[in-house]
Design a protein around this motif. Structure first.
Motif, mmCIF file in Angstrom:
data_model
loop_
_atom_site.group_PDB
_atom_site.id
_atom_site.type_symbol
_atom_site.label_atom_id
_atom_site.label_comp_id
_atom_site.label_asym_id
_atom_site.label_seq_id
_atom_site.Cartn_x
_atom_site.Cartn_y
_atom_site.Cartn_z
ATOM 1 N N TYR A 1 14.472 -15.314 0.500
ATOM 2 C CA TYR A 1 13.124 -15.838 0.252
ATOM 3 C C TYR A 1 12.085 -14.821 0.709
ATOM 4 O O TYR A 1 12.180 -14.281 1.819
ATOM 5 C CB TYR A 1 12.938 -17.165 0.988
ATOM 6 N N TYR A 2 11.094 -14.606 -0.158
ATOM 7 C CA TYR A 2 10.069 -13.593 0.084
ATOM 8 C C TYR A 2 8.685 -14.211 -0.006
ATOM 9 O O TYR A 2 8.429 -15.027 -0.897
ATOM 10 C CB TYR A 2 10.149 -12.486 -0.962
ATOM 11 N N CYS A 3 7.777 -13.792 0.859
ATOM 12 C CA CYS A 3 6.378 -14.167 0.652
ATOM 13 C C CYS A 3 5.641 -13.004 0.001
ATOM 14 O O CYS A 3 6.039 -11.838 0.137
ATOM 15 C CB CYS A 3 5.702 -14.621 1.944
ATOM 16 N N LYS A 4 4.596 -13.349 -0.710
ATOM 17 C CA LYS A 4 3.862 -12.352 -1.493
ATOM 18 C C LYS A 4 2.384 -12.695 -1.516
ATOM 19 O O LYS A 4 2.007 -13.865 -1.605
ATOM 20 C CB LYS A 4 4.377 -12.320 -2.934
ATOM 21 N N SER A 5 1.558 -11.672 -1.426
ATOM 22 C CA SER A 5 0.125 -11.854 -1.645
ATOM 23 C C SER A 5 -0.124 -11.804 -3.137
ATOM 24 O O SER A 5 0.126 -10.778 -3.770
ATOM 25 C CB SER A 5 -0.674 -10.758 -0.940
ATOM 26 N N TRP B 1 4.628 -7.567 -0.695
ATOM 27 C CA TRP B 1 5.784 -8.413 -0.459
ATOM 28 C C TRP B 1 6.248 -8.271 0.990
ATOM 29 O O TRP B 1 6.143 -7.196 1.566
ATOM 30 C CB TRP B 1 6.942 -7.993 -1.368
ATOM 31 N N GLY B 2 6.845 -9.338 1.498
ATOM 32 C CA GLY B 2 7.559 -9.242 2.748
ATOM 33 C C GLY B 2 8.960 -8.701 2.512
ATOM 34 O O GLY B 2 9.364 -8.435 1.369
ATOM 35 N N LEU C 1 3.792 -8.162 5.896
ATOM 36 C CA LEU C 1 4.164 -9.547 5.701
ATOM 37 C C LEU C 1 5.562 -9.694 6.285
ATOM 38 O O LEU C 1 6.483 -9.006 5.837
ATOM 39 C CB LEU C 1 4.192 -9.942 4.222
ATOM 40 N N VAL C 2 5.716 -10.553 7.276
ATOM 41 C CA VAL C 2 6.981 -10.696 7.978
ATOM 42 C C VAL C 2 7.448 -12.139 7.918
ATOM 43 O O VAL C 2 6.827 -13.026 8.501
ATOM 44 C CB VAL C 2 6.867 -10.238 9.439
ATOM 45 N N GLU C 3 8.555 -12.345 7.187
ATOM 46 C CA GLU C 3 9.125 -13.680 7.062
ATOM 47 C C GLU C 3 10.084 -13.974 8.210
ATOM 48 O O GLU C 3 10.709 -13.051 8.755
ATOM 49 C CB GLU C 3 9.894 -13.839 5.737
ATOM 50 N N SER C 4 10.222 -15.244 8.530
ATOM 51 C CA SER C 4 11.182 -15.695 9.527
ATOM 52 C C SER C 4 11.557 -17.133 9.229
ATOM 53 O O SER C 4 10.908 -17.803 8.428
ATOM 54 C CB SER C 4 10.598 -15.574 10.940
#
Length: 117
Positions: free
Chosen positions: A93-97, A107-108, A3-6
């Motif tokens: 800020y993190y994204c998560k499944s 987690w990203g 998971l890669v945030e940008s």
């Protein structure tokens, strides 16, 4: 699994940013997804959640009416549109499944958002 945030950065109060999270390695279109954030010295908090089909969303009280979560299952991406940003939105800020795959959630690495004049 990745998971890669940008999309993070420095923005003035009242401004907008759009965060993106690109996902690989699990059945994205079957996974509920969320954005969390963590400010320095504070616990990680849930910002927003979107159901696997995008039909249902939920938001933390502090961002309701300002942030919008969405997803593109074809591109395996989840987004967070952030408007009317405030200094108190400053955080990583993190994204998560939210759905478990292979026995766990993922987690990203996070993207920093700083709201300051």
């Amino acid at each position: 699994v990745q998971l890669v945030e940008s999309g993070g950065g420095l923005v003035q109060p009242g401004g907008s940013l759009r965060l993106s999270c690109a996902v690989a390695g699990f059945p994205f279109s079957s996974s509920d997804m969320s954005w969390y954030r963590q400010a320095l010295g504070k616990e990680r908090e849930l910002v927003a959640t979107v159901s696997s089909d995008g039909g249902s969303t939920a938001y933390g009280d502090s961002v309701k009416g300002r942030f919008t979560i969405s997803r593109d299952n074809g591109k395996k991406m989840v987004f967070l549109q952030m408007n009317s940003l405030k200094p108190e939105d400053t955080a990583a800020y993190y994204c998560k499944s939210e759905t478990k795959w292979y026995g766990r959630t993922y987690w990203g690495q996070g993207t920093q958002v700083t709201v300051s004049s």
